[in-house]
Design an enzyme around this catalytic site. Structure first.
Site, mmCIF file in Angstrom:
data_model
loop_
_atom_site.group_PDB
_atom_site.id
_atom_site.type_symbol
_atom_site.label_atom_id
_atom_site.label_comp_id
_atom_site.label_asym_id
_atom_site.label_seq_id
_atom_site.Cartn_x
_atom_site.Cartn_y
_atom_site.Cartn_z
ATOM 1 N N GLU A 1 8.897 -58.410 -1.550
ATOM 2 C CA GLU A 1 7.697 -58.783 -2.313
ATOM 3 C C GLU A 1 7.770 -58.571 -3.773
ATOM 4 O O GLU A 1 6.929 -57.638 -4.054
ATOM 5 C CB GLU A 1 6.745 -57.874 -1.513
ATOM 6 N N HIS B 1 -0.869 -49.420 10.386
ATOM 7 C CA HIS B 1 -0.611 -51.063 10.565
ATOM 8 C C HIS B 1 -0.179 -51.430 11.900
ATOM 9 O O HIS B 1 0.655 -50.780 12.362
ATOM 10 C CB HIS B 1 0.565 -51.131 9.247
ATOM 11 N N GLU C 1 1.925 -46.789 6.264
ATOM 12 C CA GLU C 1 1.721 -47.861 7.371
ATOM 13 C C GLU C 1 1.525 -47.592 8.815
ATOM 14 O O GLU C 1 1.719 -48.071 9.642
ATOM 15 C CB GLU C 1 2.776 -48.899 7.124
ATOM 16 N N GLU D 1 6.774 -62.107 7.191
ATOM 17 C CA GLU D 1 5.811 -61.081 7.679
ATOM 18 C C GLU D 1 4.511 -61.692 7.909
ATOM 19 O O GLU D 1 3.999 -62.200 7.060
ATOM 20 C CB GLU D 1 5.573 -59.996 6.484
#
Length: 644
Positions: A150, A356, A353, A305
């Site tokens: 990213e 998540h 995360e 993703e």
């Protein structure tokens, strides 16, 4: 050949075995096999584990992970592990960390913190990539390389002295010397004339507005500087493993990086997408980004993703209701992805995360999330034949990063309310609702294959559109400046003037909340005092100081809008009819997407919808023959293969 050597559609997610005891790995493999996982992304953030000290490698644990994956028929999307530098590198060389525009060097403790221009960081990145390539070049699990992660997410720019030197080298390649830069940047304004490129610095925090031409070049430079890092790793991988394809995960429609340029450097495009489950219209915006991914190289791409349910970084992280994980995944396939990958495989116990969602939630196999994973894996196996297919679009939306950067420069524009994503969506949403396939395109690409081209905004414009002979729509504040952010002689629309047959006398931005009546509708945000030259007037402003002035014009097949309409539907319907472009008629909330021989119909609502099929076909998901009018259940989909 597909994106990788793995047949069919790819299915899996980010796998972080270093976060778990080794006795858990066997269970992971068993459950991956049960779910039909055929690819796992590994080692994205593993630099500190793979090289715990300078030059000392510990590959043993990763060897065992890759061996296990291969034993269970699972391929590896192997990351080069360079996304985050290890703490020893940061402590030995603090200069690898980025510096803010205010001169603050950022601290270690998060992820993806580095100066893109740091030669120390680049040297270590290349060295690790080479060690990874040499170690695993012959491993049977290796199916693709995943460089970085990213790019521009946490670090887009750095304002340190090394970045300044890099910026000056970039400027020297572009302008040769100070005279060339002065001419391009218009430095006679505000006394900014340079006598040597050594005097140029990055656009750090200054007492007032910074030269917008400098800001535009800084945006270009920052995108290029990160691309140099990617290219450095790619060169190593290409030399050691020339047959293994490389990619890096994009972030949908990202302002910071010129994805046209980046995509040209990749073997295939991959993307990370996280539409908000709490937004009932999020499927439209993400469809636009998926169409960009497909358009970047005009070939299938990969959703690398996505979230099985809730993410961890919004103010409120809403979960996906039943059916939405599957629906969102099928939507990506409809728009050209050759697989569905998630972040992540096993839900984390700790870290930023830990909340998540994952394919395997905290609660294990007794959870709704795990059942969703099993169902999606079974569906993807049914849809394997879709992989590699590619459809054609008759409509294109123009997206140019230079123009975007120039348009949204701070503190120097007639209005800061013009946002390119909003302008794109204003046209894309009604096309999407009509089931009309849309490509995105840079202005310089061959446009002859499209019946209709829409440029919602081309603030920075050359003559690239002048030779296009199809139906054309150009939005406001276009053709304003050249590549150096200098206003075209004679004003807007500059090189588009002859094509559009109009001249703009004055910008007329509208205050927030103000609407200006226009024949057949109303305008918001923006208007212009427009002077037709040899164009026909289609609509005029009504009331106020612009009363009676032209608002929308047409010359030949080129339509110009000098305002932002509350509803572009009347103009869109007109140009679609003129271009003889037809879509698929579906009820509101149902998305129709053609991918080669396959028609995806996706119900994004929580209600049953009745849909009339355009032809008889087999639904690959249920293996049933369908024709005529059908019922599409809430958040359900069909993938129709035409029966001839």
């Amino acid at each position: 050949m597909g994106l990788t050597r793995v047949p069919g559609l790819l299915f899996g997610g980010d796998y972080n075995p270093e976060q778990w005891p080794e006795e858990v790995w066997a269970e992971d493999m068993r459950l991956m096999a049960e779910a039909g996982v055929n690819m796992a992304t590994v080692a994205v953030f593993s630099w500190s584990r793979l090289e715990p000290r300078r030059g000392e490698y510990d590959f043993g644990w990763l060897d065992r992970v890759l061996d296990l994956l291969h034993e269970h028929g699972i391929a590896a999307d192997l990351a080069t592990a360079t996304a985050t530098p290890p703490p020893w590198l940061v402590r030995e060389h603090p200069s690898v960390m980025p510096v803010s525009a205010d001169g603050v060097r950022l601290e270690f403790g998060s992820r993806q913190g580095y100066c893109p221009s740091s030669p120390v960081f680049k040297d270590h990145v290349v060295r690790l990539a080479e060690a990874m390539a040499e170690r695993y070049k012959d491993h049977p699990a290796l199916a693709m390389w995943h460089i970085g992660n990213e790019y521009a997410d946490h670090t887009l720019e750095c304002f340190c002295e090394e970045s300044a030197r890099h910026f000056r080298r970039w400027l020297a390649e572009r302008y040769k010397d100070a005279d060339g830069l002065n001419a391009a940047w218009g430095t006679s304004c505000w006394g900014q004339h340079y006598t040597d490129l050594a005097q140029v610095e990055p656009p750090r925090t200054a007492p007032g507005p910074v030269n917008p031409a400098q800001l535009l070049d800084w945006r270009r430079f920052c995108s290029d500087a990160l691309l140099e890092l990617f290219e450095a790793e790619k060169a190593v991988l290409r030399r050691v493993t020339p047959e293994v394809k490389v990619t890096t995960n994009f972030m949908s429609i990202l302002h910071g990086l010129d994805y046209w340029k980046w995509a040209a450097a990749e073997d295939f495009v991959s993307d990370d997408a996280y539409p908000d489950p709490a937004d009932p219209r999020s499927h439209v915006a993400v469809a636009l980004s998926y169409d960009l991914m497909r358009s970047l190289k005009r070939q299938p791409w990969l959703l690398l993703e996505s979230a099985p349910s809730a993410v961890s970084w919004r103010e409120v992280n809403a979960p996906k209701p039943p059916g939405m994980m599957r629906l969102h995944s099928l939507q990506a396939l409809a728009h050209g992805s050759d697989g569905v990958m998630f972040f992540q495989w096993r839900q984390a116990k700790y870290g930023p995360e830990k909340f998540h969602s994952a394919m395997l939630p905290h609660g294990g196999t007794a959870t709704r999330g795990w059942q969703d994973t099993l169902r999606l894996g079974a569906d993807l196996r049914k849809l394997g034949e879709v992989a590699g297919s590619h459809g054609d679009a008759e409509v294109a939306l123009v997206l140019d990063w230079d123009s975007w950067w120039g348009l949204e420069a701070p503190e120097s524009m007639p209005s800061n309310r013009l946002k390119l994503k909003d302008l794109l969506l204003a046209w894309y949403a009604p096309l999407h609702a009509r089931g009309i396939a849309v490509d995105l395109t840079p202005p310089g690409r061959d446009l002859s294959g499209y019946k209709l081209v829409i440029a919602p905004n081309l603030y920075l414009a050359g003559d690239e559109l002048a030779t296009y002979r199809g139906e054309l729509v150009v939005g406001p504040f276009s053709g304003v400046v050249d590549a150096n952010d200098q206003v075209h002689d004679g004003g807007a629309p500059g090189p588009l003037r002859e094509l559009l047959g109009v001249a703009v006398d004055e910008w007329w931005p509208l205050p927030d909340g103000v609407r200006r009546p226009v024949d057949g509708g109303s305008a918001h945000t923006w208007a212009e005092w427009l002077r037709p030259i040899d164009a026909e007037v289609l609509a005029r402003y009504r009331g106020g100081d612009l009363d009676g002035r032209p608002a929308i014009t047409r010359k030949g097949r080129a339509t110009y809008l000098s305002c932002l309409l509350d509803d572009v539907t009347p103009i869109l319907d007109d140009v679609l009819a003129r271009a003889a472009v037809k879509g698929v008629e579906v009820p509101e909330g149902v998305e129709a997407v053609r991918r080669g021989a396959y028609l995806f119909l996706l119900n994004h609502t929580a209600e049953t919808r009745r849909v009339t099929l355009p032809h008889r076909g087999e639904d690959l998901l249920t293996q049933t023959t369908l024709h005529g009018e059908i019922e599409l259940a809430p958040r359900d989909a069909i993938v129709l293969k035409e029966i001839r």
